[in-house]
Design a protein around this motif. Structure first.
Motif, short mmCIF file in Angstrom:
data_model
loop_
_atom_site.label_atom_id
_atom_site.label_comp_id
_atom_site.label_asym_id
_atom_site.label_seq_id
_atom_site.Cartn_x
_atom_site.Cartn_y
_atom_site.Cartn_z
N ILE A 23 0.91 -1.17 0.10
CA ILE A 23 0.01 -0.06 0.11
C ILE A 23 0.84 1.36 0.13
O ILE A 23 0.65 2.17 -0.87
CB ILE A 23 -0.84 -0.09 1.27
N GLU A 24 1.95 1.43 0.93
CA GLU A 24 2.77 2.60 0.88
C GLU A 24 3.35 2.53 -0.31
O GLU A 24 3.62 3.69 -0.92
CB GLU A 24 3.98 1.85 1.98
N TRP A 26 2.23 1.79 -3.26
CA TRP A 26 1.39 2.33 -4.28
C TRP A 26 1.06 3.87 -4.04
O TRP A 26 0.96 4.43 -5.03
CB TRP A 26 -0.04 1.45 -4.18
N LYS A 27 0.95 4.34 -2.80
CA LYS A 27 0.77 5.61 -2.50
C LYS A 27 1.96 6.43 -3.02
O LYS A 27 2.10 7.60 -3.67
CB LYS A 27 1.07 5.79 -1.01
N SER A 28 3.36 5.89 -2.98
CA SER A 28 4.51 6.56 -3.48
C SER A 28 4.36 6.67 -4.95
O SER A 28 4.66 7.58 -5.38
CB SER A 28 5.70 6.03 -2.91
N LYS A 30 1.65 6.49 -7.02
CA LYS A 30 0.80 7.68 -7.48
C LYS A 30 1.40 9.04 -7.27
O LYS A 30 0.83 9.80 -8.28
CB LYS A 30 -0.49 7.39 -6.33
N LYS A 31 2.17 9.30 -6.65
CA LYS A 31 2.61 10.83 -6.35
C LYS A 31 3.44 11.02 -7.54
O LYS A 31 3.60 12.28 -7.94
CB LYS A 31 3.61 10.77 -5.20
N ALA A 290 9.25 3.57 -6.25
CA ALA A 290 8.32 3.28 -5.12
C ALA A 290 8.74 1.94 -4.42
O ALA A 290 8.53 1.96 -3.02
CB ALA A 290 7.00 3.10 -5.67
#
Lengths: 297, 334
Positions: A23-24, A26-28, A30-31, A290
């Motif tokens: 999840i972490e 994916w968040k990175s 996405k940025k 990521a």
């Protein structure tokens, strides 16, 4: 029963942990705007590839000789080729071939490369020497030259081009996994697994391999881009897909004869190759940042 | 350093042996009998058998392999089945053609790539930086055979500025001495031919240079950005040094190692890329030479060609490794 529950608890939390890590990541991911653009391009091409038979205006081999070499128009958005076939339909169908070759050849390289890399890294000594020298020798050839040589041995066809591309990429994955295994082997949890008498096979495939996944995914995504270009190059040299398959490289080779009268036959297959490769490259770069910030340039 | 060099050279031996082994067996696995190919479909069984004996193809594989190794040790690369000429004699013009093309491509890639990277880092987040990096991103993803076709369409078909293919004007052929046409024409003082050769080199040179250029630009930029943030650069600036000197003298010197690594790797890859470029531009280089030999099952040519290219590739990588230590005194090999 109570004991069982106790044994399961830490495993569950570990799994939860690894899920959180993704999840972490994916968040990175996405940025990173460029990476998202890459992902978008890849998704569009995968969609085109999967739905090609339903969305293309014409069949890939519908020849209308009266409509030979027509420029782009409302009827044929990307024009027609020397057999009067609709280029848009052929380019969309070409995505099926290129993505298929890209994914399958890279999966093949990963499976074989991982197997050899794990053996070399875990067992060391002569196993490592033999496998590593083998990788050195393979990497001593320029890859496209090796691919040409392999296809000429196997005979020119799309399947053999795929096999050749898979073979030339094996050492890249093999080396990657070998170095990863060498570092993971020193970790305490591997020592602990050995101490409680766990068998090698279980340690290798249930502990070491899952912990080496991040770099494999990154390298794999970038390798798909290279594989697509290599497949198109082999097609271009007449060593890949055979006619009338709408393979992008083959379409470019055919367009060479019509540079003057019909340059559109050359524009669009090339743009398709470039966009797909760009998509995978951008996505791969994003995944690298990521998943493994240490691999950043 | 000396012992490291010796060790690296010794490590080359098994790799080179392995290469001969792989090439030898791969070539033998190509379907089709070369004797049959040479003599054609109408050849009699007897003629084919006698030619097989003459070429040594009737011997067991290990005899053939050791015979091949023995020849290699005496630098005998065999005789082309097609032209009946010694490979070592006829291979040089092709190699020279590829070297000349790769050299020009490398110069373009390094000069444009390094400078684009430096300027991007210098004016980070400027329009130049963004444009250069987008171009570099697209450049890395560019199939060079497509780029080559686009160039031909643009500069030969549409604008008629450059010749579409070949290495020279066939009506005004270059008299060869070294087979490097740029040098040959200069030695003979033929400026008309020199300009003609340069014109022929531009399009294939740019096509071949694109991918390395993009990679070099990206790596130079990131490497320069890292160095330019360091304290000694700030000190140099504080002392009032001109930005140009800070960038080109102080920063570049320290940012050069990763750039050099990439240049080294790309030099090897140029040899591979040259095969595709040579196809599009009908360039008579080693790639075309090997490719045509495959069609004709010309074993000695395929074997020697692949082996020579691979050996050059390995040597370039070795030289690059050794160069690091010379350029960066912080790297010590023990």
């Amino acid at each position: 029963m109570a004991e069982l529950a106790r044994n399961n608890a830490p495993q569950k939390s570990l799994r939860g942990n690894s899920f959180l890590l993704w999840i972490e990541a994916w968040k990175s991911f996405k940025k990173n705007k460029l990476a998202v653009v890459g992902l978008f391009i890849v998704i569009v091409f995968i969609f085109l590839a999967l739905s090609a038979p339903y969305i293309t205006p014409e069949g890939i081999n519908d020849q209308k000789l009266a409509d030979r070499l027509l420029p782009p128009s409302s009827e044929h958005w990307l024009g027609t080729d020397d057999f009067g076939r609709d280029i848009l339909s052929r380019v969309i169908h070409g995505a099926r071939i290129s993505l298929w070759v890209g994914f399958v050849s890279v999966i093949g390289s990963i499976v074989v490369g991982c197997f050899l890399g794990i053996l070399a890294g875990y067992y060391g000594r002569w196993v490592d020497t033999i496998i590593s020298r083998f990788f050195d020798i393979m990497l001593a050839f320029p890859s496209i030259l090796l691919a040409i040589a392999i296809v000429s041995v196997l005979g020119p066809s799309l399947r053999n081009a795929l096999i050749a591309i898979a073979i030339i990429n094996v050492p890249n994955f093999g080396r990657l996994i070998r170095s990863k295994v060498l570092s993971i082997k020193q970790e305490e949890y591997v020592t602990a697994a050995k101490a409680i008498g766990m068998r090698d096979r279980r340690i290798l495939f249930f502990h070491i391999l899952p912990n080496s996944m991040a770099p494999i995914i990154v390298q794999g995504t970038l390798a798909i881009a290279t594989a697509i270009i290599e497949a198109a190059a082999l097609g271009f040299l007449g060593l890949g897909a055979e006619p009338p398959a709408p393979e992008w490289g083959k379409m470019l080779a055919d367009s060479k004869n019509y540079l003057v009268q019909a340059p559109w036959t050359m524009f669009f297959p090339g743009i398709a190759i470039m966009l797909t490769v760009l998509g995978f490259n951008l996505m791969g770069d994003g995944l690298r940042d990521a998943l493994d910030p240490r691999m950043k340039n | 350093m000396f012992s490291y060099t010796i060790r690296r050279l010794l490590m080359l031996i098994p790799v080179l042996f392995g290469m001969t082994f792989i090439v030898f067996f791969m070539i033998r696995a190509i379907p089709g009998d070369p004797a049959q190919v040479i003599l054609g479909q109408l050849a009699t069984e007897e003629a084919i058998n006698s030619l097989r004996a003459e070429l040594g193809l009737d011997q067991p594989w290990f005899t053939q392999y050791f015979e091949y190794l023995k020849q290699l040790f005496t630098l005998d690369l065999g005789e082309s089945l097609r032209t009946k000429t010694e490979v070592s004699e006829e291979i040089w013009p092709y190699l020279a053609a590829t070297f000349e093309l790769s050299f020009v491509a490398l110069i373009i890639a390094v000069v444009v790539g390094v400078n684009a990277g430096i300027i991007s880092a210098w004016f980070q987040k400027s329009w130049f930086d963004y444009t250069a990096m987008v171009v570099a991103l697209v450049g890395v993803s560019m199939p060079i055979f497509w780029l080559g076709l686009m160039e031909q369409w643009m500069f030969s078909v549409q604008l008629d500025w450059l010749p579409p293919s070949k290495r020279e004007n066939v009506k005004n052929p270059v008299e060869t001495i070294t087979h490097f046409y740029l040098i040959d024409t200069l030695i003979q003082g033929r400026m008309d031919q020199f300009i003609d050769v340069v014109k022929h080199l531009i399009m294939p040179g740019i096509a071949l240079a694109t991918i390395p250029m993009a990679i070099i630009a990206r790596i130079t930029r990131s490497s320069m950005l890292e160095v330019m943030r360091s304290d000694y650069i700030r000190t140099a600036r504080a002392k009032g040094q001109k930005m140009f000197w800070v960038v080109y003298k102080h920063s570049l010197k320290n940012a050069v190692i990763p750039v050099l690594t990439v240049i080294g790797l790309q030099t090897g890859l140029l040899l591979g890329g040259a095969i595709l470029t040579e196809t599009i531009f009908s360039w008579p280089g080693i790639g075309r030479y090997i490719y045509n030999a495959i069609e004709f099952r010309d074993y000695p040519v395929i074997q020697s060609g692949i082996l020579i290219v691979a050996t050059i590739f390995v040597m370039i990588n070795l030289i690059v490794d050794l160069l690091y230590a010379l350029i960066d005194p912080r790297i010590k090999y023990n």
